[in-house]
Design an enzyme around this catalytic site. Structure first.
Site, PDB file in Angstrom:
ATOM      1  N   LYS A 256       0.864  -1.178   0.000  1.00 58.54           N
ATOM      2  CA  LYS A 256       0.000   0.000   0.000  1.00 58.54           C
ATOM      3  C   LYS A 256       0.898   1.224   0.000  1.00 58.54           C
ATOM      4  O   LYS A 256       2.045   1.157   0.444  1.00 58.54           O
ATOM      5  CB  LYS A 256      -0.869  -0.005   1.272  1.00 58.54           C
ATOM      6  CG  LYS A 256      -2.136   0.785   1.154  1.00 58.54           C
ATOM      7  CD  LYS A 256      -3.258  -0.050   0.569  1.00 58.54           C
ATOM      8  CE  LYS A 256      -4.524   0.750   0.403  1.00 58.54           C
ATOM      9  NZ  LYS A 256      -5.649  -0.050  -0.101  1.00 58.54           N
TER      10      LYS A 256
ATOM     11  N   GLY B  70     -25.587   2.512   2.559  1.00 62.61           N
ATOM     12  CA  GLY B  70     -24.734   3.127   1.541  1.00 62.61           C
ATOM     13  C   GLY B  70     -24.983   2.517   0.174  1.00 62.61           C
ATOM     14  O   GLY B  70     -24.621   1.379  -0.081  1.00 62.61           O
ATOM     15  N   VAL B  71     -25.654   3.303  -0.699  1.00 63.32           N
ATOM     16  CA  VAL B  71     -25.927   2.790  -2.047  1.00 63.32           C
ATOM     17  C   VAL B  71     -25.179   3.635  -3.071  1.00 63.32           C
ATOM     18  O   VAL B  71     -25.756   4.284  -3.939  1.00 63.32           O
ATOM     19  CB  VAL B  71     -27.454   2.695  -2.343  1.00 63.32           C
ATOM     20  CG1 VAL B  71     -28.002   1.382  -1.808  1.00 63.32           C
ATOM     21  CG2 VAL B  71     -28.237   3.868  -1.731  1.00 63.32           C
ATOM     22  N   GLY B  72     -23.851   3.644  -2.936  1.00 69.93           N
ATOM     23  CA  GLY B  72     -22.965   4.329  -3.879  1.00 69.93           C
ATOM     24  C   GLY B  72     -22.587   3.369  -4.989  1.00 69.93           C
ATOM     25  O   GLY B  72     -23.401   2.546  -5.424  1.00 69.93           O
ATOM     26  N   ASN B  73     -21.335   3.435  -5.424  1.00 68.05           N
ATOM     27  CA  ASN B  73     -20.890   2.622  -6.565  1.00 68.05           C
ATOM     28  C   ASN B  73     -21.162   1.135  -6.373  1.00 68.05           C
ATOM     29  O   ASN B  73     -21.678   0.477  -7.259  1.00 68.05           O
ATOM     30  CB  ASN B  73     -19.398   2.833  -6.797  1.00 68.05           C
ATOM     31  CG  ASN B  73     -19.145   4.165  -7.465  1.00 68.05           C
ATOM     32  OD1 ASN B  73     -19.899   4.566  -8.356  1.00 68.05           O
ATOM     33  ND2 ASN B  73     -18.129   4.874  -7.023  1.00 68.05           N
ATOM     34  N   VAL B  74     -20.790   0.613  -5.212  1.00 70.07           N
ATOM     35  CA  VAL B  74     -20.966  -0.824  -4.983  1.00 70.07           C
ATOM     36  C   VAL B  74     -22.382  -1.130  -4.483  1.00 70.07           C
ATOM     37  O   VAL B  74     -23.056  -2.027  -5.000  1.00 70.07           O
ATOM     38  CB  VAL B  74     -19.922  -1.360  -3.964  1.00 70.07           C
ATOM     39  CG1 VAL B  74     -20.143  -2.856  -3.728  1.00 70.07           C
ATOM     40  CG2 VAL B  74     -18.507  -1.107  -4.460  1.00 70.07           C
TER      41      VAL B  74
ATOM     42  N   TYR C  16     -25.260   0.341  -4.771  1.00 69.28           N
ATOM     43  CA  TYR C  16     -26.323   0.455  -5.773  1.00 69.28           C
ATOM     44  C   TYR C  16     -26.348  -0.778  -6.690  1.00 69.28           C
ATOM     45  O   TYR C  16     -27.398  -1.349  -6.978  1.00 69.28           O
ATOM     46  CB  TYR C  16     -26.135   1.740  -6.594  1.00 69.28           C
ATOM     47  CG  TYR C  16     -26.992   1.793  -7.822  1.00 69.28           C
ATOM     48  CD1 TYR C  16     -28.363   2.046  -7.717  1.00 69.28           C
ATOM     49  CD2 TYR C  16     -26.448   1.560  -9.087  1.00 69.28           C
ATOM     50  CE1 TYR C  16     -29.164   2.074  -8.851  1.00 69.28           C
ATOM     51  CE2 TYR C  16     -27.244   1.578 -10.225  1.00 69.28           C
ATOM     52  CZ  TYR C  16     -28.595   1.840 -10.096  1.00 69.28           C
ATOM     53  OH  TYR C  16     -29.391   1.849 -11.216  1.00 69.28           O
TER      54      TYR C  16
HETATM   55  P1  NAD Z   1     -18.985   5.195  -2.731  1.00 68.78           P
HETATM   56  O1  NAD Z   1     -18.357   6.409  -2.161  1.00 68.78           O
HETATM   57  O2  NAD Z   1     -19.361   5.172  -4.181  1.00 68.78           O
HETATM   58  O3  NAD Z   1     -20.329   4.844  -1.909  1.00 68.78           O
HETATM   59  C1  NAD Z   1     -20.439   4.975  -0.545  1.00 68.78           C
HETATM   60  C2  NAD Z   1     -21.832   5.536  -0.273  1.00 68.78           C
HETATM   61  O4  NAD Z   1     -22.038   5.554   1.134  1.00 68.78           O
HETATM   62  C3  NAD Z   1     -22.020   6.955  -0.757  1.00 68.78           C
HETATM   63  O5  NAD Z   1     -23.204   7.025  -1.549  1.00 68.78           O
HETATM   64  C4  NAD Z   1     -22.144   7.776   0.525  1.00 68.78           C
HETATM   65  O6  NAD Z   1     -23.013   8.888   0.375  1.00 68.78           O
HETATM   66  C5  NAD Z   1     -22.697   6.769   1.477  1.00 68.78           C
HETATM   67  N1  NAD Z   1     -22.469   7.030   2.900  1.00 68.78           N
HETATM   68  C6  NAD Z   1     -21.418   7.630   3.505  1.00 68.78           C
HETATM   69  N2  NAD Z   1     -21.587   7.664   4.842  1.00 68.78           N
HETATM   70  C7  NAD Z   1     -22.777   7.045   5.089  1.00 68.78           C
HETATM   71  C8  NAD Z   1     -23.506   6.741   6.263  1.00 68.78           C
HETATM   72  N3  NAD Z   1     -23.068   7.081   7.482  1.00 68.78           N
HETATM   73  N4  NAD Z   1     -24.692   6.078   6.143  1.00 68.78           N
HETATM   74  C9  NAD Z   1     -25.162   5.718   4.928  1.00 68.78           C
HETATM   75  N5  NAD Z   1     -24.506   6.005   3.769  1.00 68.78           N
HETATM   76  C10 NAD Z   1     -23.347   6.645   3.856  1.00 68.78           C
HETATM   77  O7  NAD Z   1     -18.013   3.993  -2.375  1.00 68.78           O
HETATM   78  P2  NAD Z   1     -18.011   2.533  -2.985  1.00 68.78           P
HETATM   79  O8  NAD Z   1     -16.985   2.439  -4.047  1.00 68.78           O
HETATM   80  O9  NAD Z   1     -19.399   2.108  -3.280  1.00 68.78           O
HETATM   81  O10 NAD Z   1     -17.433   1.689  -1.752  1.00 68.78           O
HETATM   82  C11 NAD Z   1     -18.266   1.387  -0.637  1.00 68.78           C
HETATM   83  C12 NAD Z   1     -17.446   0.652   0.416  1.00 68.78           C
HETATM   84  O11 NAD Z   1     -16.914  -0.553  -0.141  1.00 68.78           O
HETATM   85  C13 NAD Z   1     -16.251   1.427   0.957  1.00 68.78           C
HETATM   86  O12 NAD Z   1     -16.040   1.073   2.300  1.00 68.78           O
HETATM   87  C14 NAD Z   1     -15.094   0.891   0.124  1.00 68.78           C
HETATM   88  O13 NAD Z   1     -13.871   1.014   0.803  1.00 68.78           O
HETATM   89  C15 NAD Z   1     -15.495  -0.550  -0.008  1.00 68.78           C
HETATM   90  N6  NAD Z   1     -14.912  -1.213  -1.197  1.00 68.78           N
HETATM   91  C16 NAD Z   1     -15.147  -0.729  -2.423  1.00 68.78           C
HETATM   92  C17 NAD Z   1     -14.591  -1.368  -3.530  1.00 68.78           C
HETATM   93  C18 NAD Z   1     -14.849  -0.876  -4.944  1.00 68.78           C
HETATM   94  O14 NAD Z   1     -14.559  -1.603  -5.877  1.00 68.78           O
HETATM   95  N7  NAD Z   1     -15.408   0.313  -5.134  1.00 68.78           N
HETATM   96  C19 NAD Z   1     -13.783  -2.495  -3.359  1.00 68.78           C
HETATM   97  C20 NAD Z   1     -13.574  -2.993  -2.056  1.00 68.78           C
HETATM   98  C21 NAD Z   1     -14.145  -2.331  -0.974  1.00 68.78           C
END
Ligand code: NAD
Length: 349
Positions: A80, A184-188, A190
């Site tokens: 890292k 949390g319905v962001g990238n993953v 959703y």
């Molecule tokens: P993202 O930022 O796209 O989505 C996170 C969502 O959570 C956002 O919509 C945000 O508004 C929401 N959020 C933040 N605080 C919150 C709370 N207190 N309550 C409810 N919602 C809240 O991130 P992502 O890429 O979807 O990743 C989500 C998680 O998965 C993170 O912990 C990330 O480290 C982990 N992760 C992601 C990946 C990947 O490929 N993107 C891979 C491994 C792990």
């Protein structure tokens, strides 16, 4: 500040510091273990309060990558890097190029990728100085179906893992009517919601960002839930997909779900919270096992990218989790602890 006697130091093979006066770069790269292969791990840029905070983060995160790669079945080690600075204020082309040269000085032992505070565009800048950058979908890979964004693979991996956990805890294959609360319905989150909806599950969702919730209500008929209430929903599965440290002595007693399976990194506030979940009869899918889809996707990038191969590998997340669950039950130990021992048996063998 010491390294070898640092509480997070765990036999790391190499820890290097770089200061570049011209660009203002202050960075640390930690390679934890390369027994299985080159160390892959993201570059996090964050306004750390102190050098020690940055060192703590890089030591902890690089170690985590070794465990993750081992249980994902990848011939890859863990590393890292961190850049000390505010990504919105301090990032410049000169700084990123200096970081690229720092990565290059590892001669390929460490391969950098995006992480919080950095993105694919930043990786392209670093790639002008080093060939050792992962997660850059080239044109041929894009044509073959790779999006360049690891989230779809992560979400599919979480869906596969959640299915395995539901099978183990409830003895059911069919997800029709399964009640799932997603934090949390962001990238993953959703994309996971979409997989679950298509499989017939009922959804409860919360997010800091109201439009993200509204989209799930509209598209999947999800029920919107207050952020503070999502852990306590009367559901079968709680799926943390937002932030870390959500499982602690306050939230665990509030859980009604008997399964915790989500994408967020570092879901347990402290490792012993794993035991608290077990004591309450809640099956926890260890976060770094269930969310490994992203690094699996990056592993297959390149001109020969084959979506079918990636999806076949993602299915293995389910089998690995089932093995962890079975061992945990047999040995009466928490699942996170069992996962760690299984990973060590692979990368220390
Ligand atoms: P993202 O930022 O796209 O989505 C996170 C969502 O959570 C956002 O919509 C945000 O508004 C929401 N959020 C933040 N605080 C919150 C709370 N207190 N309550 C409810 N919602 C809240 O991130 P992502 O890429 O979807 O990743 C989500 C998680 O998965 C993170 O912990 C990330 O480290 C982990 N992760 C992601 C990946 C990947 O490929 N993107 C891979 C491994 C792990």
């Amino acid at each position: 500040m010491s390294v070898f006697s640092h509480p997070e130091f765990d036999q790391h093979e190499r820890v290097a510091f770089r200061h570049d006066a011209a660009s203002g770069l202050k960075a640390i790269i930690a390679v934890h273990n390369t027994r299985l292969g080159r160390a892959l791990g993201g570059c996090r840029m964050w306004p750390y309060g102190s050098d020690d905070e940055a060192l703590t983060d890089v030591l902890r995160l690089s170690r985590g990558m070794t465990y993750k790669a081992a249980l994902a079945g990848l011939p890859q080690g863990g590393g890292k890097s961190v850049i000390i600075g505010d990504p919105r204020r301090d990032k410049s082309e000169a700084l990123l190029r200096a970081m690229g040269r720092f990565v290059d000085s590892f001669g390929g032992v460490y391969v950098v990728a995006e992480d919080s505070g950095t993105n694919v565009a930043d990786m392209r800048v670093m790639a002008r100085e080093t060939a050792h950058v992962g997660g850059l979908a080239d044109k041929k890979a894009l044509a073959a179906g790779r999006s360049g964004d690891p989230s779809p693979a992560t979400a599919l991996g979480v869906f596969v893992g959640l299915r395995a956990a539901v099978r183990f805890a409830y003895g059911r294959e069919d997800l029709k009517g399964l009640r799932v609360a997603i934090q949390g319905v962001g990238n993953v989150g959703y994309r996971l919601a979409r997989h679950l909806y298509e499989a017939g599950a009922r959804l409860w969702v919360s997010d800091l960002h109201p439009p993200a919730v509204e989209r799930c209500v509209r598209e999947f008929g999800a029920t919107a839930v207050d952020m503070d209430e999502i852990v306590a929903q009367d559901v079968d599965v709680f799926s943390p997909c937002a932030l870390g440290a959500v499982l602690d002595e306050r939230s665990i007693p509030r859980l009604k779900a008997r399964v915790v399976a989500g994408a967020a990194n570092n879901q347990l506030l402290r490792p012993e919270h794993d035991g608290l979940l077990m004591a309450r009869g809640i099956l926890y899918a260890p976060d770094y096992v269930i969310n490994a889809g992203g690094i699996i996707d990056i592993y297959y990038e390149g001109p020969d990218y084959d979506r079918a191969k990636v999806e076949a590998h993602l299915q293995r997340i389910g089998a690995t989790l089932t093995e962890i669950f079975e061992r945990a039950r047999r040995e009466r130990r928490p699942t996170g602890e069992v996962a760690d021992r299984m990973a060590e048996a692979i990368f220390k063998a």
